[in-house]
Design an enzyme around this catalytic site. Structure first.
Site, mmCIF file in Angstrom:
data_model
loop_
_atom_site.group_PDB
_atom_site.id
_atom_site.type_symbol
_atom_site.label_atom_id
_atom_site.label_comp_id
_atom_site.label_asym_id
_atom_site.label_seq_id
_atom_site.Cartn_x
_atom_site.Cartn_y
_atom_site.Cartn_z
ATOM 1 N N PRO A 64 0.828 -1.213 0.000
ATOM 2 C CA PRO A 64 0.000 0.000 0.000
ATOM 3 C C PRO A 64 0.860 1.260 0.000
ATOM 4 O O PRO A 64 1.875 1.326 0.697
ATOM 5 C CB PRO A 64 -0.800 -0.116 1.297
ATOM 6 C CG PRO A 64 -0.824 -1.576 1.606
ATOM 7 C CD PRO A 64 0.472 -2.132 1.091
ATOM 8 N N LEU A 97 4.386 1.083 5.187
ATOM 9 C CA LEU A 97 5.040 -0.189 4.863
ATOM 10 C C LEU A 97 6.191 0.023 3.877
ATOM 11 O O LEU A 97 6.611 -0.906 3.187
ATOM 12 C CB LEU A 97 4.021 -1.187 4.287
ATOM 13 C CG LEU A 97 2.864 -1.585 5.210
ATOM 14 C CD1 LEU A 97 1.960 -2.602 4.525
ATOM 15 C CD2 LEU A 97 3.374 -2.165 6.532
ATOM 16 N N ALA A 104 1.650 4.150 3.280
ATOM 17 C CA ALA A 104 0.835 3.655 4.389
ATOM 18 C C ALA A 104 1.661 3.083 5.537
ATOM 19 O O ALA A 104 1.146 2.372 6.386
ATOM 20 C CB ALA A 104 -0.141 2.599 3.866
ATOM 21 N N ASP A 154 14.066 2.554 6.606
ATOM 22 C CA ASP A 154 13.284 1.957 5.514
ATOM 23 C C ASP A 154 14.184 1.424 4.414
ATOM 24 O O ASP A 154 14.012 0.310 3.928
ATOM 25 C CB ASP A 154 12.374 3.014 4.865
ATOM 26 C CG ASP A 154 11.318 3.547 5.800
ATOM 27 O OD1 ASP A 154 11.485 3.423 7.019
ATOM 28 O OD2 ASP A 154 10.324 4.102 5.296
ATOM 29 N N SER A 172 6.554 1.700 0.984
ATOM 30 C CA SER A 172 6.381 1.567 -0.465
ATOM 31 C C SER A 172 7.435 2.382 -1.207
ATOM 32 O O SER A 172 8.047 1.895 -2.164
ATOM 33 C CB SER A 172 4.978 2.038 -0.861
ATOM 34 O OG SER A 172 4.751 3.337 -0.353
ATOM 35 N N SER A 173 7.687 3.605 -0.759
ATOM 36 C CA SER A 173 8.623 4.468 -1.494
ATOM 37 C C SER A 173 10.051 3.938 -1.392
ATOM 38 O O SER A 173 10.784 3.925 -2.381
ATOM 39 C CB SER A 173 8.539 5.910 -0.996
ATOM 40 O OG SER A 173 8.776 5.968 0.386
ATOM 41 N N ALA A 174 10.446 3.465 -0.211
ATOM 42 C CA ALA A 174 11.808 2.930 -0.061
ATOM 43 C C ALA A 174 11.989 1.696 -0.939
ATOM 44 O O ALA A 174 13.039 1.518 -1.575
ATOM 45 C CB ALA A 174 12.077 2.575 1.396
HETATM 46 O O1 PMV Z 1 5.639 5.822 6.773
HETATM 47 P P1 PMV Z 1 7.013 5.429 6.377
HETATM 48 O O2 PMV Z 1 7.116 3.966 5.979
HETATM 49 O O3 PMV Z 1 7.586 6.352 5.356
HETATM 50 O O4 PMV Z 1 7.942 5.536 7.679
HETATM 51 C C1 PMV Z 1 8.320 6.784 8.207
HETATM 52 C C2 PMV Z 1 9.087 6.579 9.470
HETATM 53 C C3 PMV Z 1 9.638 7.858 10.127
HETATM 54 O O5 PMV Z 1 10.386 7.433 11.265
HETATM 55 C C4 PMV Z 1 8.518 8.766 10.577
HETATM 56 C C5 PMV Z 1 10.559 8.624 9.179
HETATM 57 C C6 PMV Z 1 11.818 7.859 8.845
HETATM 58 O O6 PMV Z 1 12.325 8.054 7.722
HETATM 59 O O7 PMV Z 1 12.337 7.115 9.696
#
Ligand code: PMV
Length: 326
Positions: free
Chosen positions: A111, A116, A114, A163, A118-120
Site C-alpha cells: 500500500p 510499509l 501507508a 526503511d 512503499s517508497s523505499a
Molecule cells: O511511513 P514510512 O514507511 O515512510 O515511515 C516513516 C518513518 C519515520 O520514522 C517517521 C521517518 C523515517 O524516515 O524514519
C-alpha cells in the site's frame, strides 16, 4: 532489461524517534515492489506504475519532472517522478552514465504511503535495476545508502536510514543514527490492517519536531520511545511474543500522544486488541495507513476485516531476502 524487487517493511518500534537518533527496530515483510528498467536511446524517462492500491498510470518526461503532463492526483505524480527520478539520478551517478534514459515499470503490492515503505522499496529496486542495466553491480549496502539519499532529498531531510536499509538487506534490522545492523529475529505472527489512507511522512515528521521544540515533555516522549525500542530489541531476540505485544501497545500510545495516530489507526489497533492480539500499533509515519498486530490465530484478521475502519487485512511474514534480481 533488468527486473529487481525489494520488500516493504513494518516498524516494530521506534518510528519518528529514529529521526532524532533513537534506535528503531523494523522487519522486512513478504510484500514487494518490483521494478523493471530498460535503457532508452535518449535521456528521457518513461515511468509506468501499477499498484494494487492505485489505478495504473504512465508518465513520460524529459530531464525536468516539472514538464510532466498527466491527469492523476499530485501525490501519485510525486511518487512516480520524485522517488524514481532521484533513484535514476543515483543510478546514473553510480554507473557514470549521466545521460542514460530509461523505461521504468513499477508493480507493487505494498500500500502506497501507508507505513510499509512503499517508497523505499521502489527506490531500492529502481537503483538496483537501473545500475545493473548500465552494467554496474552495487552491493545491498551501497544501494541502501544511495536510496537513503533519495528519501532524504525527496522528504526534505525528514528521513532515517531504517526503511531503505531494511528494504535493501531484508530481515529484521536495528537502526540508530548511522549505525545499521541486521538482527537474528524469529518469524512473528504479523497481521496488518490497512485503512485505505496514507500519511504525509515529511509533514508528520515536521509536526513531531515542532512539538518536541515546543514542549519538553514531547521531547521526553521521543526519548522514551527510544528506551522502548532498546527493550523491544531484547524481547524480540528472546521471541517473547506476549511481551513484544505489550511493548507495541505502549509504543502506539506514545505515538498517539505525539499526534501521529488517527481515528482509524486507533480503531484498528483496538479492534485487534479486542480480538485477542498480543498487541497492536501503527507502523511508519502515521496519519493513516497501516497498523501491525501480533496474533498467531485468525481472530485478529477476521475482526479487522469486519471493522469499518479497515479496508484490507492480511497476514505478513518476515522476509529475510532483501533486494534481488527477478
Ligand atoms: O511511513 P514510512 O514507511 O515512510 O515511515 C516513516 C518513518 C519515520 O520514522 C517517521 C521517518 C523515517 O524516515 O524514519
Amino acid at each position: 532489461m533488468v527486473t529487481a524487487s525489494a520488500p516493504g517493511k513494518l516498524y516494530l518500534f521506534g518510528e519518528h524517534a529514529v529521526v532524532y537518533g533513537e534506535p528503531a527496530v523494523a522487519c522486512a515483510i513478504d510484500r514487494r515492489a518490483t521494478v523493471t528498467v530498460e535503457a532508452r536511446d535518449d535521456d528521457h524517462l518513461r515511468v509506468h506504475a501499477e499498484d494494487l492500491t492505485l489505478d495504473g498510470f504512465a508518465v513520460e518526461y524529459g530531464r525536468d519532472p516539472g514538464d510532466a503532463d498527466v491527469d492523476v492526483p499530485e501525490g501519485l505524480v510525486e511518487a512516480a517522478t520524485g522517488y524514481v527520478d532521484a533513484a535514476v539520478e543515483q543510478a546514473r551517478e553510480a554507473a557514470d552514465a549521466p545521460d542514460a534514459g530509461f523505461e521504468v515499470t513499477i508493480e507493487s503490492d505494498i500500500p502506497l504511503g501507508a507505513g510499509l515503505s512503499s517508497s523505499a522499496s521502489v527506490t531500492v529496486a529502481s537503483i538496483f535495476a537501473a545500475t545493473r542495466e548500465l552494467g554496474t553491480e552495487l552491493t545491498p549496502a551501497e544501494v541502501a545508502e544511495r536510496a537513503f539519499q533519495v528519501e532524504y532529498d525527496v522528504q526534505d531531510g525528514n528521513a532515517s536510514r531504517t526503511d531503505t536499509f531494511c528494504s535493501a538487506t531484508g530481515g529484521a534490522v536495528r537502526v540508530e543514527g548511522e549505525d545499521r545492523r541486521s538482527l537474528d529475529a524469529p518469524s512473528l505472527p504479523f497481521v496488518v490492517g490497512f485503512d485505505g489512507g496514507a500519511g504525509d511522512t515529511g509533514a508528520l515528521v515536521e509536526q513531531v519536531r515542532d512539538l518536541g521544540n515546543e514542549y519538553g515533555f514531547a521531547a521526553d516522549t521521543v526519548e522514551v520511545i527510544g528506551d522502548l525500542a532498546r527493550r523491544g530489541e531484547d524481547i524480540l531476540l528472546d521471541g517473547d511474543v506476549a511481551e513484544l505485544g505489550r511493548l507495541m501497545n505502549f509504543n502506539h500510545g506514545l505515538l498517539s500522544a505525539l499526534g501521529v495516530s488517527s481515528r482509524s489507526l486507533d480503531a484498528m489497533a483496538w479492534a485487534a486488541r479486542d480480538a485477542g492480539a498480543h498487541g497492536a500499533k501503527l507502523t511508519g509515519a502515521g496519519g493513516g495507513g497501516c497498523i501491525v498486530a501480533l496474533d498467531p490465530g485468525e481472530e485478529t484478521r477476521t475482526a479487522l476485516q469486519y471493522s469499518p475502519d479497515c479496508e484490507e487485512a492480511f497476514r505478513a511474514e518476515l522476509d529475510t531476502e532483501g533486494v534481488r534480481v527477478e
